[in-house]
Scaffold this motif. Sequence first.
Motif, PDB file in Angstrom:
ATOM      1  N   SER A  28       0.850  -1.192   0.000  1.00 23.90           N
ATOM      2  CA  SER A  28       0.000   0.000   0.000  1.00 23.90           C
ATOM      3  C   SER A  28       0.885   1.240   0.000  1.00 23.90           C
ATOM      4  CB  SER A  28      -0.906   0.011   1.233  1.00 23.90           C
ATOM      5  OG  SER A  28      -0.159   0.333   2.392  1.00 23.90           O
ATOM      6  N   GLY A  29       0.302   2.362  -0.378  1.00 24.47           N
ATOM      7  CA  GLY A  29       1.039   3.617  -0.363  1.00 24.47           C
ATOM      8  C   GLY A  29       1.519   3.978   1.028  1.00 24.47           C
ATOM      9  N   GLU A  30       0.680   3.716   2.018  1.00 21.17           N
ATOM     10  CA  GLU A  30       1.064   4.008   3.396  1.00 21.17           C
ATOM     11  C   GLU A  30       2.262   3.149   3.815  1.00 21.17           C
ATOM     12  OE1 GLU A  30      -1.022   4.726   7.741  1.00 21.17           O
ATOM     13  OE2 GLU A  30      -2.152   3.688   6.181  1.00 21.17           O
ATOM     14  N   TYR A  37      -0.379   7.515  -3.002  1.00 21.17           N
ATOM     15  CA  TYR A  37      -0.497   7.948  -1.610  1.00 21.17           C
ATOM     16  C   TYR A  37      -0.271   9.452  -1.483  1.00 21.17           C
ATOM     17  CZ  TYR A  37       0.339   7.931   3.466  1.00 21.17           C
ATOM     18  OH  TYR A  37       0.292   8.181   4.816  1.00 21.17           O
TER      19      TYR A  37
END
Length: 146
Positions: free
Chosen positions: A52-54, A142
């Motif tokens: 994920s971007g996070e 993100y």
Amino acid sequence: MRSLSIIAVSLLAAACSQQSDPLPAVAGAATASTPAAPVATAQAAAPGPKVSGEQAFTMCVACHSRDAGGPQRMGPNLHDVVGRKAGSNPGFNYSPALKASNITWDAAQLDAYLAAPAKHVPGTRMVIAVPDPARRQALIEYLSAP
């Protein structure tokens, strides 16, 4: 400047080693007996689960914040970076090269810069590259989100 690069790589390595979903090690990290590489690169791993971007941004937090009103760190705050002119975030001392780059950050510019910062903007102070296209894409998405 070299000591700042060593500190950045050390902080990144420490942050990555504390993750429950570890990120790839930093290539070029200096040790007591080896000099620091001019540009560190987050090693591309074999394809695995989608990041994920996070999760991808965890490698950036040693130097950058993303929150509105967040602090400037070793690197500038990246809140609302997409659409912003490079080197224009008030309160951060950018390299002359980045200020003179005439870049407005969009997905394509971020992708090229993150893949090879010193190649895209010779003279930049950014020392970490993100060679994995999937990780770069996750970071860009993100950073593009409000």
